[in-house]
Design a protein around this motif. Structure first.
Motif, short mmCIF file in Angstrom:
data_model
loop_
_atom_site.label_atom_id
_atom_site.label_comp_id
_atom_site.label_asym_id
_atom_site.label_seq_id
_atom_site.Cartn_x
_atom_site.Cartn_y
_atom_site.Cartn_z
N LEU A 269 32.81 25.97 48.31
CA LEU A 269 33.38 27.27 47.93
C LEU A 269 33.88 28.00 49.17
CD1 LEU A 269 34.07 29.50 45.95
CD2 LEU A 269 31.67 30.26 46.07
N GLY A 270 33.08 27.99 50.22
CA GLY A 270 33.50 28.63 51.46
C GLY A 270 34.77 28.02 52.02
N SER A 271 34.88 26.69 51.94
CA SER A 271 36.08 26.00 52.43
C SER A 271 37.31 26.38 51.60
CB SER A 271 35.89 24.49 52.37
OG SER A 271 34.92 24.09 53.29
N SER A 272 37.14 26.39 50.28
CA SER A 272 38.29 26.73 49.43
C SER A 272 38.70 28.19 49.61
CB SER A 272 38.02 26.40 47.96
OG SER A 272 36.97 27.18 47.45
N LEU A 273 37.71 29.07 49.82
CA LEU A 273 38.05 30.47 50.12
C LEU A 273 38.76 30.58 51.47
CD1 LEU A 273 34.87 32.39 48.92
CD2 LEU A 273 37.18 32.62 48.02
N GLY A 274 38.32 29.78 52.42
CA GLY A 274 38.98 29.77 53.73
C GLY A 274 40.43 29.32 53.62
N ARG A 275 40.68 28.28 52.79
CA ARG A 275 42.06 27.85 52.58
C ARG A 275 42.89 28.94 51.92
NH1 ARG A 275 39.34 23.16 51.72
NH2 ARG A 275 39.27 23.32 49.46
N LEU A 276 42.28 29.64 50.96
CA LEU A 276 42.98 30.74 50.30
C LEU A 276 43.35 31.82 51.31
CD1 LEU A 276 44.04 32.29 47.84
CD2 LEU A 276 41.70 33.11 47.46
N MET A 277 42.42 32.15 52.19
CA MET A 277 42.69 33.18 53.19
C MET A 277 43.78 32.73 54.18
SD MET A 277 41.11 35.66 52.24
CE MET A 277 39.70 36.36 51.49
N LEU A 278 43.79 31.43 54.50
CA LEU A 278 44.85 30.91 55.38
C LEU A 278 46.21 31.00 54.70
CD1 LEU A 278 43.25 27.77 57.07
CD2 LEU A 278 44.05 29.86 58.17
N VAL A 279 46.26 30.66 53.43
CA VAL A 279 47.51 30.77 52.68
C VAL A 279 47.93 32.23 52.61
CG1 VAL A 279 48.53 30.54 50.37
CG2 VAL A 279 47.21 28.66 51.34
N ALA A 280 46.98 33.12 52.39
CA ALA A 280 47.28 34.55 52.29
C ALA A 280 47.88 35.09 53.59
CB ALA A 280 46.02 35.32 51.93
N GLU A 281 47.52 34.49 54.71
CA GLU A 281 48.07 34.92 56.01
C GLU A 281 49.59 34.77 56.05
OE1 GLU A 281 46.62 36.22 58.89
OE2 GLU A 281 44.86 36.48 57.63
N ASP A 282 50.13 33.83 55.28
CA ASP A 282 51.57 33.59 55.28
C ASP A 282 52.34 34.56 54.38
OD1 ASP A 282 51.25 31.47 57.02
OD2 ASP A 282 51.14 29.97 55.42
N TYR A 283 51.63 35.44 53.70
CA TYR A 283 52.26 36.37 52.76
C TYR A 283 51.93 37.80 53.17
CZ TYR A 283 53.05 32.26 49.92
OH TYR A 283 53.46 31.03 49.49
N PRO A 284 52.82 38.44 53.93
CA PRO A 284 52.54 39.79 54.43
C PRO A 284 52.27 40.80 53.32
CG PRO A 284 54.54 38.90 55.44
CD PRO A 284 54.09 37.92 54.41
N GLU A 285 52.96 40.65 52.18
CA GLU A 285 52.74 41.60 51.07
C GLU A 285 51.31 41.48 50.55
OE1 GLU A 285 55.01 38.79 50.12
OE2 GLU A 285 56.41 39.67 51.55
N LEU A 286 50.82 40.24 50.45
CA LEU A 286 49.45 40.02 49.99
C LEU A 286 48.45 40.56 51.00
CD1 LEU A 286 47.35 38.85 48.06
CD2 LEU A 286 47.71 36.63 49.14
N LYS A 287 48.70 40.26 52.27
CA LYS A 287 47.82 40.76 53.33
C LYS A 287 47.75 42.28 53.34
CE LYS A 287 47.71 39.63 57.76
NZ LYS A 287 48.14 39.11 59.05
N ALA A 288 48.87 42.93 53.02
CA ALA A 288 48.94 44.39 53.06
C ALA A 288 48.40 45.04 51.78
CB ALA A 288 50.39 44.83 53.27
#
Length: 197
Positions: free
Chosen positions: A106-125
Motif C-alpha cells: 500500500l505504501g508503495s502504491s501510494l508512493g507511485r500515486l504521489m510521484l504521478v501527482a508531481e507531474d500534474y501542477p493542478e493536482l499538486k495545487a
C-alpha cells in the motif's frame, strides 16, 4: 505436622507464588503488546480511510492514470484484509508478516500515486489534495512511532518469556514468542536502490 512436611509445604507455596508472579508479568506484557497493536490499528484505519479520499481527488485530474489509482485501491483492500487477519489471530507470525507485506505494498502504491501527482501542477495545487497529503504524511509518522512502540513491547515480552526460569512458566502455560513487525522481509528489500543516469 512434621518439620519435613512444613518445609515441603513452604517450598510448594513459594513455587506457587513465584509461578503466579511470573504468569501475571507475562499476561501484563502480552496485554501491552495488544495495546501497542491497537495503537497501530488506529493509525492503519486512519490511513485506510484517507486513501479513498486521496484517490477520488486524484481521479479528477488523473483520468488516464486509472491503473495507478486502481492499484492503490486494490492495495488498500489487501491491507484491510491483512489487518482483519491479525485481529483474528494476533499472535500469528504469518498474519503479522502478511500485514507488513500488505502495508508495504500500500505504501508503495501510494508512493507511485504521489510521484504521478508531481507531474500534474493542478493536482499538486489542489487544496484538498494538499490537506490529504499532509494528513497522510502525519499518519505515516504516527504509524512509524506506533510500530516502534509495538516492537519495544514485543521485545520486552519475548525477553521475559525466554529467560530462565520464567521460560518454564511461559512454555507450560502457552506463552509463545510474539512476532516483531518488520518493514522488510528479504535482503533484496533491504538493499539500497540503484540509480543510473
Amino acid at each position: 505436622m512434621s518439620k519435613g512436611a512444613m518445609i515441603a509445604v513452604s517450598i510448594v507455596v513459594v513455587l506457587g507464588v513465584w509461578a503466579v508472579a511470573i504468569y501475571n508479568r507475562l499476561v501484563q506484557s502480552r496485554n501491552r503488546i495488544a495495546n501497542a497493536f491497537a495503537q497501530i490499528d488506529v493509525q492503519l484505519k486512519r490511513r485506510h480511510d484517507l486513501v479513498p479520499n486521496l484517490v477520488e481527488v486524484a481521479r479528477r485530474y488523473l483520468a488516464h492514470e486509472a491503473a495507478t489509482l486502481e492499484a492503490v485501491i486494490q492495495a488498500r483492500g489487501r491491507a484491510q484484509s491483512a489487518a482483519a487477519a491479525v485481529h483474528a489471530t494476533p499472535a500469528s507470525a504469518a498474519a503479522m508478516g502478511a500485514l507488513a507485506a500488505a502495508e508495504n505494498a500500500l505504501g508503495s502504491s501510494l508512493g507511485r500515486l504521489m510521484l504521478v501527482a508531481e507531474d500534474y501542477p493542478e493536482l499538486k495545487a489542489d487544496a484538498t489534495m494538499q490537506s490529504l497529503s499532509e494528513e497522510l504524511t502525519s499518519t505515516e509518522n504516527r504509524l512509524g512511532f506506533a510500530r516502534q512502540a509495538y516492537n519495544d513491547q514485543v521485545l520486552e515480552f519475548n525477553d521475559q518469556a525466554t529467560r530462565f526460569p520464567a521460560l518454564i512458566v511461559a512454555r507450560l502455560l502457552n506463552f509463545p514468542v510474539a512476532p516483531m513487525l518488520q518493514s522488510t522481509r528479504s535482503e533484496e528489500e533491504r538493499a539500497a536502490p540503484k540509480v543510473q543516469f
